[in-house]
Design a protein around this motif. Sequence first.
Motif, mmCIF file in Angstrom:
data_model
loop_
_atom_site.group_PDB
_atom_site.id
_atom_site.type_symbol
_atom_site.label_atom_id
_atom_site.label_comp_id
_atom_site.label_asym_id
_atom_site.label_seq_id
_atom_site.Cartn_x
_atom_site.Cartn_y
_atom_site.Cartn_z
ATOM 1 N N THR A 50 19.170 59.477 32.094
ATOM 2 C CA THR A 50 17.840 58.656 32.819
ATOM 3 C C THR A 50 16.657 59.101 32.773
ATOM 4 O O THR A 50 15.451 57.940 32.514
ATOM 5 C CB THR A 50 17.953 58.983 34.627
ATOM 6 O OG1 THR A 50 20.323 58.935 34.689
ATOM 7 C CG2 THR A 50 17.545 57.912 35.698
ATOM 8 N N LEU A 51 16.290 60.426 32.099
ATOM 9 C CA LEU A 51 15.619 61.164 32.335
ATOM 10 C C LEU A 51 14.771 59.909 30.953
ATOM 11 O O LEU A 51 13.386 60.174 30.233
ATOM 12 C CB LEU A 51 15.513 62.566 31.248
ATOM 13 C CG LEU A 51 14.311 63.111 31.079
ATOM 14 C CD1 LEU A 51 13.183 63.059 31.905
ATOM 15 C CD2 LEU A 51 14.171 64.046 30.682
ATOM 16 N N HIS A 52 15.553 60.257 29.204
ATOM 17 C CA HIS A 52 14.862 59.641 28.706
ATOM 18 C C HIS A 52 14.630 58.294 28.546
ATOM 19 O O HIS A 52 13.864 57.084 27.954
ATOM 20 C CB HIS A 52 16.266 59.861 27.056
ATOM 21 C CG HIS A 52 16.220 61.136 27.126
ATOM 22 N ND1 HIS A 52 16.238 62.415 28.001
ATOM 23 C CD2 HIS A 52 15.104 62.116 25.868
ATOM 24 C CE1 HIS A 52 16.320 63.038 26.599
ATOM 25 N NE2 HIS A 52 15.700 62.922 25.481
ATOM 26 N N LEU A 53 15.162 57.346 29.475
ATOM 27 C CA LEU A 53 15.301 55.688 29.563
ATOM 28 C C LEU A 53 13.930 55.822 30.578
ATOM 29 O O LEU A 53 12.971 54.601 29.873
ATOM 30 C CB LEU A 53 16.150 55.481 30.669
ATOM 31 C CG LEU A 53 17.720 54.707 29.845
ATOM 32 C CD1 LEU A 53 18.675 55.139 31.174
ATOM 33 C CD2 LEU A 53 16.948 54.118 29.048
ATOM 34 N N ALA A 54 13.447 56.516 31.111
ATOM 35 C CA ALA A 54 11.846 56.935 31.937
ATOM 36 C C ALA A 54 11.346 57.490 31.320
ATOM 37 O O ALA A 54 10.529 56.888 31.089
ATOM 38 C CB ALA A 54 12.375 58.250 32.860
ATOM 39 N N SER A 55 10.986 57.375 30.552
ATOM 40 C CA SER A 55 10.348 58.207 28.645
ATOM 41 C C SER A 55 10.082 56.900 28.106
ATOM 42 O O SER A 55 8.442 57.067 27.588
ATOM 43 C CB SER A 55 10.701 59.235 28.371
ATOM 44 O OG SER A 55 11.002 60.088 29.261
ATOM 45 N N VAL A 56 11.019 56.255 28.002
ATOM 46 C CA VAL A 56 10.537 54.951 27.216
ATOM 47 C C VAL A 56 9.854 54.128 27.935
ATOM 48 O O VAL A 56 9.117 53.507 27.593
ATOM 49 C CB VAL A 56 11.929 54.211 26.955
ATOM 50 C CG1 VAL A 56 11.986 53.141 26.455
ATOM 51 C CG2 VAL A 56 13.261 55.264 26.166
ATOM 52 N N TYR A 57 9.721 53.865 29.099
ATOM 53 C CA TYR A 57 9.068 53.153 30.306
ATOM 54 C C TYR A 57 7.415 53.509 30.522
ATOM 55 O O TYR A 57 7.313 53.089 30.000
ATOM 56 C CB TYR A 57 10.209 53.219 31.447
ATOM 57 C CG TYR A 57 8.978 52.085 32.516
ATOM 58 C CD1 TYR A 57 8.845 51.220 31.809
ATOM 59 C CD2 TYR A 57 8.845 52.644 33.613
ATOM 60 C CE1 TYR A 57 7.688 50.344 32.842
ATOM 61 C CE2 TYR A 57 8.201 51.763 34.574
ATOM 62 C CZ TYR A 57 7.887 50.685 34.461
ATOM 63 O OH TYR A 57 6.850 50.081 34.843
ATOM 64 N N GLY A 58 8.002 54.834 29.991
ATOM 65 C CA GLY A 58 7.025 56.120 30.269
ATOM 66 C C GLY A 58 5.816 55.921 28.849
ATOM 67 O O GLY A 58 4.439 55.053 29.006
ATOM 68 N N ILE A 59 6.059 55.728 27.214
ATOM 69 C CA ILE A 59 5.595 54.500 26.597
ATOM 70 C C ILE A 59 4.990 54.085 26.566
ATOM 71 O O ILE A 59 3.903 53.164 26.239
ATOM 72 C CB ILE A 59 6.684 55.414 25.321
ATOM 73 C CG1 ILE A 59 6.889 57.058 25.307
ATOM 74 C CG2 ILE A 59 6.232 54.576 23.656
ATOM 75 C CD1 ILE A 59 8.187 56.773 24.333
ATOM 76 N N TYR A 60 6.437 52.827 27.584
ATOM 77 C CA TYR A 60 5.508 51.489 27.381
ATOM 78 C C TYR A 60 4.008 51.339 28.649
ATOM 79 O O TYR A 60 3.599 50.417 28.091
ATOM 80 C CB TYR A 60 6.941 50.248 27.892
ATOM 81 C CG TYR A 60 6.470 48.838 28.381
ATOM 82 C CD1 TYR A 60 5.994 48.308 27.593
ATOM 83 C CD2 TYR A 60 6.122 49.377 30.152
ATOM 84 C CE1 TYR A 60 5.380 46.972 28.233
ATOM 85 C CE2 TYR A 60 5.953 47.420 30.501
ATOM 86 C CZ TYR A 60 5.605 46.791 29.969
ATOM 87 O OH TYR A 60 4.921 45.325 30.575
#
Length: 334
Positions: A50-60
């Motif tokens: 979940t943290l990594h998916l959220a981080s990808v969204y953060g990069i977006y």
Amino acid sequence: MAPNNSNCSEVLNEDNLEFEHQNELKPELEIKSSKYKMRLVWRNIILFLTLHLASVYGIYLIFTSAKLITTIYAIFLYQAGAFGITAGAHRLWTHRAYKAKWPLKLLLIICDTLAFQDAVIDWARDHRMHHKFSETDADPHNAKRGFFFCHMGWLLCRKHPEVKEKGKSIDLSDLSADPFIRFQKRYYLILMPLVCFVLPTLIPWYFWNESLLNSWFVASLWRYTVTLHVTWLVNSVAHLWGARPYDKTINPVENLFVSLFALGEGWHNYHHTFPWDYKAAEIGHWRINVTTHLINFFAKIGWAYDLKTVSDDMIQKRVLRTGDGTHPFVSNYH
Ligand code: ST9
Ligand code: ZN
Ligand code: ZN
């Protein structure tokens, strides 16, 4: 994950998920077999996913809607957290490579809590194990179990029983006696969410009108993920790829790339050879070591003292005796 390295073989056994030693002494032959089953911790796997998916969204969000200052602030927080780990948990508390007065300890414990890598006393216990039992089953992130395991896989499964068994020999009395360490451990479940997530999210929203969404995904979750991966690189990349100028018989290496991001903690062959040196590197040769420059600054203002280091003479003797020949001193010597 890669199978374990040692004389233990990895055997799947549904009934007994724990480690099991079966040592049978026979007249002519000592049969040493063991069963070790890796036990995945699904809670951690789901949380990290979940943290990594959220981080990808953060990069977006960084490239679409976050303010530039929010990204700069997130990078600053990653560096501040990193400093808490490198100068605090690592060089001060685990290795006692220098001493710190209370204002520096206070700063370091706040920065360490911002990095959320568990309480210093737990971090130091694993790291003392890592040095004492390097690259064996008793090393919590044994690099012989493969890149993924030593990078982050070790946080996704139960520890090898050897870690817990041999870990009983680790002395932590110095840390238990430190009021900063005791306070952090005692209130960790309140302090960590506040310092690592709540405040970093509220500050951009309050001070420069950033949206809470951008603030949460960029300054909290993306920044935390970056700090974790940079730290983990020391356990993975800096144990696998690079030169071994000080000791070619050990796995850790000198790695410029890791040092750049990990505030000077990538000079890992030196560090494992001389773990008590507050510089964790030979600063004369390698100037890329932000942590050392910061500790030097704090020494100048009197907040850090008793800095332990290694003499040039001792380093040179060691380089000639056990190095792989890549140290500049070797070519000058011949
Ligand atoms: C994180 C840590 O990411 C990263 C550390 C990296 C270290 C890098 C080092 C590099 C060096 C240089 C620094 C570079 C820095 C650069 C920075 C740049 C940015 N000895 O652990 P438990 C016993 S944390 C003795 O639960 P399980 C003990 O009795 C990320 N005994 O084991 C213990 O009970 P207690 C956030 C030990 O159940 C009991 O076992 N945090 C030892 O197998 C249970 O301990 C997380 O994600 C020992 N060493 O679970 C949490 N260890 O504690 C992740 C254990 O009461 N961790 N015992 O005494 C976990 O969820 C669990 O630990 C687990 C294992 C699932 C991994
Ligand atoms: Zn290491
Ligand atoms: Zn260390």
